[in-house]
Design a protein around this motif. Structure first.
Motif, mmCIF file in Angstrom:
data_model
loop_
_atom_site.group_PDB
_atom_site.id
_atom_site.type_symbol
_atom_site.label_atom_id
_atom_site.label_comp_id
_atom_site.label_asym_id
_atom_site.label_seq_id
_atom_site.Cartn_x
_atom_site.Cartn_y
_atom_site.Cartn_z
ATOM 1 N N ASN A 8 -19.092 1.819 31.117
ATOM 2 C CA ASN A 8 -18.267 2.871 30.535
ATOM 3 C C ASN A 8 -16.890 2.808 31.183
ATOM 4 O O ASN A 8 -16.641 2.003 32.087
ATOM 5 N N ALA A 9 -15.976 3.647 30.702
ATOM 6 C CA ALA A 9 -14.602 3.597 31.203
ATOM 7 C C ALA A 9 -14.544 3.854 32.704
ATOM 8 O O ALA A 9 -13.745 3.235 33.428
ATOM 9 N N LEU A 47 -13.239 1.713 38.151
ATOM 10 C CA LEU A 47 -13.544 1.496 39.563
ATOM 11 C C LEU A 47 -13.691 0.008 39.886
ATOM 12 O O LEU A 47 -13.193 -0.466 40.917
ATOM 13 N N LEU A 48 -14.358 -0.735 39.000
ATOM 14 C CA LEU A 48 -14.553 -2.166 39.243
ATOM 15 C C LEU A 48 -13.222 -2.913 39.243
ATOM 16 O O LEU A 48 -13.035 -3.858 40.015
ATOM 17 N N ASN A 49 -12.294 -2.498 38.394
ATOM 18 C CA ASN A 49 -11.002 -3.164 38.325
ATOM 19 C C ASN A 49 -10.304 -3.136 39.685
ATOM 20 O O ASN A 49 -9.802 -4.161 40.164
ATOM 21 N N PHE A 50 -10.283 -1.977 40.329
ATOM 22 C CA PHE A 50 -9.618 -1.875 41.621
ATOM 23 C C PHE A 50 -10.464 -2.462 42.746
ATOM 24 O O PHE A 50 -9.928 -3.065 43.687
ATOM 25 N N ILE A 103 -14.581 -9.062 31.765
ATOM 26 C CA ILE A 103 -15.598 -8.024 31.599
ATOM 27 C C ILE A 103 -16.061 -7.948 30.143
ATOM 28 O O ILE A 103 -17.182 -7.542 29.840
ATOM 29 N N ALA A 104 -15.173 -8.372 29.219
ATOM 30 C CA ALA A 104 -15.526 -8.425 27.801
ATOM 31 C C ALA A 104 -14.554 -9.364 27.102
ATOM 32 O O ALA A 104 -13.357 -9.348 27.384
#
Length: 385
Positions: A66-67, A72-75, A109-110
């Motif tokens: 989810n967003a 969180l994963l991006n950072f 991620i996609a």
């Protein structure tokens, strides 16, 4: 050092970084690049893989985000990429050089390529602003989006780098990279004639099978040991090769959305629990090899006089997979990129160093024949330090 000053340098030290669809970790290659375009000269100054901890790997392999998760994963990945870059900066200093540029592909991620009138898009995470802030080095990132904006598939991205590394005036070769997904580049003397496409699953299906059957206790089939000791399950093999992607004409690209264990293998493996672990892994490995061989026979062999197939990527270490490829591509004379002075482990990270360098000097990095884009485009966005 300011961007304009880096652009003017004849020799740049560029760090290429990427996280593949197998979610093993961050590959980082420090590359000395002199010049640009086909005339550029490359020298690998160091290569390292920074493995993910099991918790990070598990989240990256999740079929559902989810967003909040992505945010969180991006950072979090941005910090991990920055740590990897800082470690490679120490390698650069040890060689008496200063890192001029970081080219970070991040982690996909996609990736949903355009098919007809269907919606499409792509997203890579591993925040470049975090990398630039922690390292004080300019970062080029987000390589896929411009190609897709120009009508392309956003992949494969390595054909331009393959051409830089392997093109010769007197030969045509095919480069086969076996990462999570397997992809081909036909490297011709003239860049305008180069083609490339994803053949289908590479390590993704094999690793996913091993993880699923061992419930995560084993991450991959080390050196293809299980695949070398089992038997092919005929009806399962035929099922795996019946995927509609294999029949599509290039240019084409694929990913976890087609060949992740959840969509491609989970139900099929669950319904065949009466077969041994070795037989199941052997069958998936055999089908993976056949999908690569079939793609070569259908889309490359009839149209190009290829003298060599040069293989790179993690799949090189799977001896069972490589034996099947050697047997199936016997006439093509299989070689590894190591035999040409390019580390098979580092090849993809080197490719992103090349693409980052080309973005910096303003050269296109996509090949429309490979991605289907309407025109050559400069790939990547620059985040100044």
């Amino acid at each position: 050092m300011k961007l304009d000053e880096v652009r003017k340098k004849d020799v740049r030290f560029v760090l290429g970084m990427m996280s593949g669809s197998s979610c093993d970790g961050i590959d980082a290659a420090l590359v000395r690049i002199q010049g640009s375009g086909r005339a550029q000269r490359l020298q690998l100054g160091g290569f390292e893989t920074f493995p993910y901890k099991s918790g990070v790997r598990t989240r990256l392999l999740s079929p559902h985000f989810n967003a909040h998760d992505i945010c969180l994963l991006n950072f979090e990945l941005g910090e991990l990429f920055a740590e990897a870059a800082q470690a490679m900066m120490d390698v650069a200093r040890g060689q008496g050089c200063e890192m001029d540029l970081i080219a970070s592909h991040g982690h996909t991620i996609a990736h949903i390529p355009p098919v007809g009138e269907e919606p499409y898009g792509t997203m890579q995470i591993g925040e470049p602003a975090v990398i630039a802030e922690r390292t004080g080095v300019d970062v080029v990132s987000d390589f896929r989006t411009r190609d897709m904006a120009a009508g392309g598939q956003g992949a494969p991205l390595v054909p331009y780098a393959d051409w830089v590394m392997f093109a010769r005036d007197d030969r045509t070769v095919a480069c086969l990279n076996i990462g999570g997904i397997a992809n081909f580049t036909v490297v011709t003397p003239d860049l305008r004639d180069v083609i490339g496409f994803d053949s289908g699953p590479g390590n993704m299906a094999i690793d996913g099978t091993v993880r699923f059957l061992t419930r995560g206790a084993q991450q991959f089939d080390r050196r293809g040991k299980a695949a070398a000791s089992g038997e092919v399950i005929a009806e399962f093999y035929e099922y795996l090769l019946d995927h509609p992607y294999f029949k599509r004409q290039p240019p084409k690209t694929t990913g976890r959305e087609d060949f992740g264990v959840e969509v491609y293998l989970r139900d099929a493996l669950n319904s065949r629990r009466d077969h041994s672990f070795e037989d199941l892994v052997t069958t998936v490995t055999a089908a993976t090899a056949e999908s690569i061989i079939s793609a070569y026979d259908r889309f490359i062999r009839p149209h190009y006089a290829v003298t060599r197939v040069i293989v790179s990527g993690g799949g090189v270490k799977n001896t069972a997979l490589m034996k099947r490829l050697k047997d199936g591509l016997r006439e093509a004379h299989l070689r590894t990129s190591d035999q040409y002075g390019i580390s098979s482990d580092a090849a993809e990270a080197i490719a992103f160093a090349i693409l980052g360098n080309e973005a910096l000097v303003g050269n296109p990095g996509n090949i429309p024949n490979a991605t289907g884009a309407s025109h050559p485009a400069i790939l990547g966005k620059i985040t100044p330090a």
